[in-house]
Design a protein around this motif. Structure first.
Motif, PDB file in Angstrom:
ATOM      1  N   CYS A  22      62.858  17.519 -41.475  1.00  0.00           N
ATOM      2  CA  CYS A  22      61.863  18.186 -40.209  1.00  0.00           C
ATOM      3  C   CYS A  22      62.095  17.328 -39.208  1.00  0.00           C
ATOM      4  N   THR A  23      62.130  18.065 -38.072  1.00  0.00           N
ATOM      5  CA  THR A  23      61.953  17.489 -36.767  1.00  0.00           C
ATOM      6  C   THR A  23      60.756  17.699 -35.983  1.00  0.00           C
ATOM      7  N   ILE A  34      53.820  11.865 -41.386  1.00  0.00           N
ATOM      8  CA  ILE A  34      54.863  13.064 -41.744  1.00  0.00           C
ATOM      9  C   ILE A  34      54.976  13.364 -43.082  1.00  0.00           C
ATOM     10  N   GLY A  35      54.949  14.794 -43.461  1.00  0.00           N
ATOM     11  CA  GLY A  35      55.077  14.895 -44.968  1.00  0.00           C
ATOM     12  C   GLY A  35      55.374  16.380 -45.106  1.00  0.00           C
ATOM     13  N   TRP A  36      55.094  16.681 -46.590  1.00  0.00           N
ATOM     14  CA  TRP A  36      55.499  18.129 -47.157  1.00  0.00           C
ATOM     15  C   TRP A  36      54.366  18.744 -47.877  1.00  0.00           C
ATOM     16  N   PHE A  37      53.997  19.795 -47.468  1.00  0.00           N
ATOM     17  CA  PHE A  37      53.180  20.690 -48.356  1.00  0.00           C
ATOM     18  C   PHE A  37      54.174  21.717 -48.959  1.00  0.00           C
ATOM     19  N   ARG A  74      61.967   8.582 -43.550  1.00  0.00           N
ATOM     20  CA  ARG A  74      61.669   8.929 -42.175  1.00  0.00           C
ATOM     21  C   ARG A  74      62.625   8.130 -41.283  1.00  0.00           C
ATOM     22  N   ASP A  75      63.044   8.438 -40.209  1.00  0.00           N
ATOM     23  CA  ASP A  75      63.787   7.876 -39.334  1.00  0.00           C
ATOM     24  C   ASP A  75      63.022   7.789 -38.011  1.00  0.00           C
ATOM     25  N   VAL A  81      61.991  13.516 -40.686  1.00  0.00           N
ATOM     26  CA  VAL A  81      61.670  13.205 -41.914  1.00  0.00           C
ATOM     27  C   VAL A  81      62.478  14.190 -42.651  1.00  0.00           C
ATOM     28  N   TYR A  82      62.853  13.587 -44.020  1.00  0.00           N
ATOM     29  CA  TYR A  82      63.791  14.234 -44.843  1.00  0.00           C
ATOM     30  C   TYR A  82      63.035  14.444 -46.260  1.00  0.00           C
ATOM     31  N   LEU A  83      63.229  15.602 -46.888  1.00  0.00           N
ATOM     32  CA  LEU A  83      62.684  15.557 -48.293  1.00  0.00           C
ATOM     33  C   LEU A  83      63.909  15.630 -49.132  1.00  0.00           C
ATOM     34  N   GLN A  84      64.409  14.934 -50.097  1.00  0.00           N
ATOM     35  CA  GLN A  84      65.657  14.907 -50.990  1.00  0.00           C
ATOM     36  C   GLN A  84      64.950  15.570 -52.185  1.00  0.00           C
ATOM     37  N   MET A  85      65.449  16.587 -52.755  1.00  0.00           N
ATOM     38  CA  MET A  85      64.627  17.089 -53.925  1.00  0.00           C
ATOM     39  C   MET A  85      65.914  17.244 -54.991  1.00  0.00           C
TER      40      MET A  85
END
Length: 127
Positions: A22-23, A34-37, A74-75, A81-85
């Motif tokens: 995510c940028t 910063i996150g994810w739904f 996050r960087d 922001v990354y989400l490793q699944m």
């Protein structure tokens, strides 16, 4: 103009891994959680994971479904922001949305507190 852009979705098999990115532009990145739904067909949007802003501790928060399988990072310099699944299962199939928030930590998991939503990226897990 705030822009939130996700990438990395696709179709995978059960047990596979995916990393979403995510940028964010148009805001002070360090001032926002910063996150994810995610939203599966026929279901309401649900919280997945979020990383709090540095001024609020800079820590990850997870849903029960994500805990132990997903990792958010996050960087702040790259504004990514990354989400490793990992260990993905069919029930993880959904459109995944990157979000920004300035909620109090007690409300950091609430969709009602989201400021901006990305367009979403589809993750499909099937055999």
């Amino acid at each position: 103009q705030v822009q939130v852009a996700e990438s990395g979705g696709g179709s995978v098999q059960p047990g596979d891994s995916v990393r979403l990115s995510c940028t964010v532009s148009g805001l002070n990145f360090r001032d926002y959680h910063i996150g994810w739904f995610r939203q599966a067909p026929g279901k309401e949007r649900e919280f997945v994971a979020i990383y709090s802003r540095p001024g609020s501790g800079g820590r990850p928060y997870y849903s029960e479904a994500a805990n132990g399988r997903f990792t958010i990072s996050r960087d702040n310099n790259k504004r990514v922001v990354y989400l490793q699944m990992n260990s993905l299962q069919p029930e993880d199939t959904a459109v995944y949305y990157c979000v920004t928030s300035q909620a109090a930590l007690s409300a950091i998991r609430y969709a009602e507190m989201v400021r901006s939503w990305g367009q979403g990226t589809q993750v499909t897990v099937s055999s």
